[in-house]
Design an enzyme around this catalytic site. Sequence first.
Site, PDB file in Angstrom:
ATOM      1  N   ARG A 200     -31.926  61.534-110.491  1.00 10.52           N
ATOM      2  CA  ARG A 200     -31.089  61.625-112.174  1.00 10.52           C
ATOM      3  C   ARG A 200     -31.874  62.610-112.680  1.00 10.52           C
ATOM      4  O   ARG A 200     -31.690  62.671-113.834  1.00 10.52           O
ATOM      5  CB  ARG A 200     -30.976  60.434-112.511  1.00 10.52           C
ATOM      6  CG  ARG A 200     -30.648  59.228-111.721  1.00 10.52           C
ATOM      7  CD  ARG A 200     -29.149  59.160-111.451  1.00 10.52           C
ATOM      8  NE  ARG A 200     -28.587  58.154-110.863  1.00 10.52           N
ATOM      9  CZ  ARG A 200     -27.270  58.284-110.244  1.00 10.52           C
ATOM     10  NH1 ARG A 200     -26.523  59.448-110.098  1.00 10.52           N
ATOM     11  NH2 ARG A 200     -26.504  57.206-109.700  1.00 10.52           N
ATOM     12  N   LEU A 201     -32.659  63.619-112.160  1.00 11.21           N
ATOM     13  CA  LEU A 201     -33.304  64.474-112.639  1.00 11.21           C
ATOM     14  C   LEU A 201     -32.510  65.963-112.477  1.00 11.21           C
ATOM     15  O   LEU A 201     -32.994  66.927-112.222  1.00 11.21           O
ATOM     16  CB  LEU A 201     -34.815  64.610-112.014  1.00 11.21           C
ATOM     17  CG  LEU A 201     -35.803  63.525-112.299  1.00 11.21           C
ATOM     18  CD1 LEU A 201     -36.809  63.679-111.815  1.00 11.21           C
ATOM     19  CD2 LEU A 201     -35.953  63.179-113.937  1.00 11.21           C
TER      20      LEU A 201
END
Length: 223
Positions: A200-201
């Site tokens: 999720r970066l």
Amino acid sequence: MSKKDDLIPATPSEKEYNETAEANAVEIFDRDEPFELFANWLQDARKKETNDANAMALATADADGLPDVRMVLLKDVDAEGFVFYTNLESAKGEQLAENAKAALCFHWKSLRRQVRVRGPIEPVSAEEADAYFNSRARDSRIGAWASKQSRPLESRFALEKAVAREAARFGLSEVPRPDHWSGFRLKPVSIEFWRDRPFRLHDRMTFRRDDFSSPWSITRLYP
């Protein structure tokens, strides 16, 4: 009804993340305008997406400000904006007549990428609308005359009867563009590129401008 665990997909595993991480690691933060990057991503999507790589969610709002969204097809794009076509008497046509602003979202699932676009709407020229309408299949052109888009339909048979009536009316002659059928161009003031990165970066980059003569300002965003 299925249990939640059976209905909602699990968070991607490290292996699943790694399958797209390499393709999405290519540098994108060296651009000074958004349209070439969009064209690159759309070309990638045409190679990977099973259906309709040019599909996009179109969000509009009615006179009360209540939003509405549906999938439409992108039919042209250049530095002037993003073009789509519709029945002007449809829900989206009426909403755009009341509030000529909209947003788009392209989501290419197989690439784990999306593009969000916001801006004012303007009608395409009659020449542009005619050219695109005449490129459509004959049955699609007849359908544009037969369908009272977004209005109540009593049965499928009623629609088929309307199509048959219009087909008989035009016979072997050309099918002209109806006055109630045309296109719109969204002229972007904001275009955001999003791509998946592990855990999720994600990468996010937004191009913004105050008016169409101004250069784009470019901002990298937290995921």
